[in-house]
Design an enzyme around this catalytic site. Structure first.
Site, PDB file in Angstrom:
ATOM      1  N   ASN A   1       6.153  -1.870 -12.868  1.00 33.26           N
ATOM      2  CA  ASN A   1       7.029  -1.428 -14.182  1.00 33.26           C
ATOM      3  C   ASN A   1       8.042  -2.431 -14.235  1.00 33.26           C
ATOM      4  OD1 ASN A   1       5.758   1.064 -14.708  1.00 33.26           O
ATOM      5  ND2 ASN A   1       6.409   2.040 -12.949  1.00 33.26           N
TER       6      ASN A   1
ATOM      7  N   THR B   1       0.820  -1.203   0.077  1.00 34.42           N
ATOM      8  CA  THR B   1      -0.040  -0.028  -0.061  1.00 34.42           C
ATOM      9  C   THR B   1       0.865   1.257   0.153  1.00 34.42           C
ATOM     10  OG1 THR B   1      -1.459  -1.257   1.301  1.00 34.42           O
ATOM     11  CG2 THR B   1      -1.954   1.144   1.282  1.00 34.42           C
TER      12      THR B   1
ATOM     13  N   SER C   1      10.198   7.618  -9.750  1.00 37.29           N
ATOM     14  CA  SER C   1      10.131   6.452  -8.813  1.00 37.29           C
ATOM     15  C   SER C   1      11.582   5.904  -8.640  1.00 37.29           C
ATOM     16  CB  SER C   1       9.399   5.252  -9.067  1.00 37.29           C
ATOM     17  OG  SER C   1       9.670   4.560 -10.132  1.00 37.29           O
TER      18      SER C   1
ATOM     19  N   LYS D   1       5.202   0.924 -21.949  1.00 34.61           N
ATOM     20  CA  LYS D   1       5.498   1.862 -20.524  1.00 34.61           C
ATOM     21  C   LYS D   1       7.029   1.751 -20.323  1.00 34.61           C
ATOM     22  CE  LYS D   1       3.354   3.128 -16.932  1.00 34.61           C
ATOM     23  NZ  LYS D   1       3.510   2.806 -15.638  1.00 34.61           N
TER      24      LYS D   1
END
Lengths: 304, 304
Positions: free
Chosen positions: A102, A8, A255, A185
Site C-alpha cells: 500500500n 510471508t 493494518s 486504494k
C-alpha cells in the site's frame, strides 16, 4: 515458472499459498516465523476454505532461495530501503517483480535500483487478511487482486493472474493504469488507517460517529483533489461506495492499527508522505492528510 | 462598584480574588464548590503570593446575588447557552459584562440576548491557573489580562483594570481591537488544546517532537491565514514567539486536556467551530483546524 514470495505475512501467505496449493513452484521467505513454517507449514484459515502448505519451500534469507520468474513482494513498506538488496539474489534478467503493498511510488523508487530488464508491477489487493500466529493467516473477507505494470512486459503478470484464478481467486487481473489504482486504494487507506490509530478506534466506530464519518469523507475528497492534480480522475461515487462498503463491513482493525498495537513501525512514509509530496509537486496541498501524517509520526515516536 | 464573578474556577477565582483582596465588593457564583467556599473561603495559591478570601460573598445561584456594575464571566463556553439567563438577575441597565473566555464570537452571540444598554467586553487572560480542589486554585505562571469592548462604553472596564493593577496584576489593559486579540489567543489555543487531547500529551512533549512541533506551526500559519481573511493581520513573528514561549514553559496540561481527563465537555464549539465558520464566511477554509475539530468531537462522543 518459479515464484518467490518476499514477506510471508497475511498478503504474501495468502496469494503465495493459493499458488502453491494449485501446484505452482513457490518459494517463501520468512523472517521470525521461519521455524514455525518448517514445523507445521503455512496454515491458511480462509473464508473460501482452509488449507495448509506442508511441506513448504521456506527460507530465512533470499541468499538461499532459487532465482524466480515472478516475485511477489508483500513486506511492509517500512522495510523498503532494504528491498532492492533482498531481491538481487533471486532475480533473473527478465524477472517480474510485483509489489503487493500500500502507498504510492514504491515501484518508481525500486525501479531506480534494479536492472532495466526486470519488469516491475504494483499489486492492489482488496482483501481482509491478517497473520494471527506464526505462519498462520486468517483470510476474513474479499480477495480481489489488481496488477498494473510500472515498466516492462506484462506477460508473466498475466500468467500469475491465470494461476491465481485457477487457485480460486475470483478476480485477478491486469489494469492499464497503475497510478490510478494506487490513488484509488489510498482513498480508503489514508483515512481509515490513520484514524484507527490516532483515535484508537475501529472502522465500525469511525463510521457510527457523525464527526469521524464526516472527517473520513472530507479526507477522501482531498485525496480525489490530489489525484486529479496528479492526472488521475476519481469519480466521487467511488468515495461514496467505499464509505458504504466500510459501513457494512465487519468491525475491522486496519493494518496500521495492528502495527501500532504490536509496536511495529507504521507505513507513514509511503502511505502519507509520498502522496503528500507527489500532490505538492503538482501544486496541490493535502492539508488534512498532512495533519494525519504528523500526528502518526508523533505517535510512532512515542513507542519506537 | 459592585463586582460579580460568574464561574469561580481558576480564572474567575483568580481575578475575582485579586479584586476582593484589594477591598472591592465582589460576589462569587459557585456551582458544586459552594459548600467548600462557605467552609474555608476561596484559597488562592499564587506564584505572586498566596492569599485567602474568607469570609467570602459566595452564592450558588444568580437569583440570590445583588445587582452588579461589572460582571466577570469565567464559565466554560460549553455552558454558553445558559449564560444570558444566568446573567439577567444581576444586571443593571448600564452594567458591563466581561467574558474572560477562550474562543470566538462569544460576545456577539451574547449581545443578541441582552439589552442594548449593557456594555459587553471580551477578556483575554494570559495566565497558567487551575482549580486544584474545591474553592482552591493554583496560579502557576503569568497573569496578564487584556480587555476589548464589543459594545458600549469602556468606562467600567477601565476601572476594573485599575483595581486589578492595584491588586498586583502587572498588566491589565484595554485594547482597541477585541477581534484581533481573540484571533491572537486562538493562535495558541487551537493547536495546543486540541493536540494535547488528541495525542494524549502535554505542551513540552509536543514541542520536543519534530512532527508535532511542525504540525503546531502549520496550524498557526493556517490561523494567521484565516484571521487575515477576517480582516485581522497577525505577523508571523507572533507565532514564532508563542512557539518559543511554549518551548520554555513548564510542562503544562491545557484546559481542554484537563476537561478531557475529568470527562467534562470540551470547548469545541467556540474554540474550533466558530473560527472555522467565521473564516469560511470570509472565503477561507481552515482545513487542518477542521481535522482537529472533528477528531475532538469523536473523542468527546466517546465519554459524554
Amino acid at each position: 515458472m518459479t515464484y518467490g514470495v518476499i514477506g510471508t505475512g497475511g498478503i504474501g501467505g495468502f496469494y503465495g499459498g493459493i499458488l502453491a496449493k494449485s501446484g505452482c513452484d513457490v518459494h517463501f521467505l520468512f523472517h521470525s516465523e521461519y521455524e514455525a513454517a518448517m514445523e507445521h507449514g503455512l496454515i491458511v484459515n480462509s473464508c473460501w476454505g482452509d488449507f495448509t502448505i506442508n511441506p513448504i519451500n521456506a527460507y530465512n534469507s533470499t541468499a538461499s532461495m532459487p532465482k524466480c520468474d515472478v516475485v511477489l513482494v508483500a513486506i511492509k513498506t517500512t522495510a523498503q530501503n532494504r528491498l532492492a538488496d533482498m531481491l538481487k539474489p533471486i532475480l533473473k534478467p527478465d524477472s517480474t517483480v510485483v509489489l503487493i503493498q500500500n502507498g504510492l511510488n514504491m515501484e518508481k523508487n525500486l525501479a531506480a535500483l534494479l536492472p532495466e530488464s526486470v519488469a516491475i508491477a504494483g499489486g492492489m489487493a482488496y482483501i481482509c487478511v491478517s497473520r494471527i500466529a506464526p505462519a498462520v493467516i486468517h483470510h476474513q473477507d474479499l480477495g480481489e487482486l489488481t496488477i498494473g505494470m510500472h515498466r516492462g512486459s506484462d506477460e508473466k503478470a498475466r500468467e500469475l493472474c491465470r494461476q491465481l484464478k485457477c487457485g480460486g481467486v475470483k478476480v485477478a487481473e491486469i489494469c492499464s493504469d497503475l497510478n490510478a489504482h494506487r490513488w484509488k486504494k489510498l482513498l480508503w487507506n489514508i483515512p481509515y488507517n490513520g484514524l484507527t490509530v490516532i483515535l484508537k478506534s475501529t472502522t465500525d466506530r469511525l463510521m457510527n460517529n457523525e464527526a469521524s464519518a464526516k472527517l473520513i469523507y472530507d479526507i477522501m475528497l482531498e485525496i480525489i483533489g490530489a489525484a486529479k492534480a496528479c492526472g488521475v480522475e476519481i469519480p466521487i461515487s467511488i468515495a461514496d461506495n467505499l464509505v458504504e462498503m466500510t459501513r457494512h463491513m465487519k468491525p475491522y482493525k486496519t493494518s496500521m492499527r495492528l502495527d501500532y498495537d504490536n509496536k511495529r513501525p507504521m507505513e507513514i512514509e509511503y502511505m502519507y508522505s509520498e502522496p503528500i509530496k507527489e500532490a505538492d509537486a503538482h501544486g496541490f496541498i493535502m492539508a488534512k492528510t498532512q495533519v494525519l501524517e504528523q500526528q502518526l509520526k508523533f505517535i510512532q515516536n512515542g513507542y519506537l
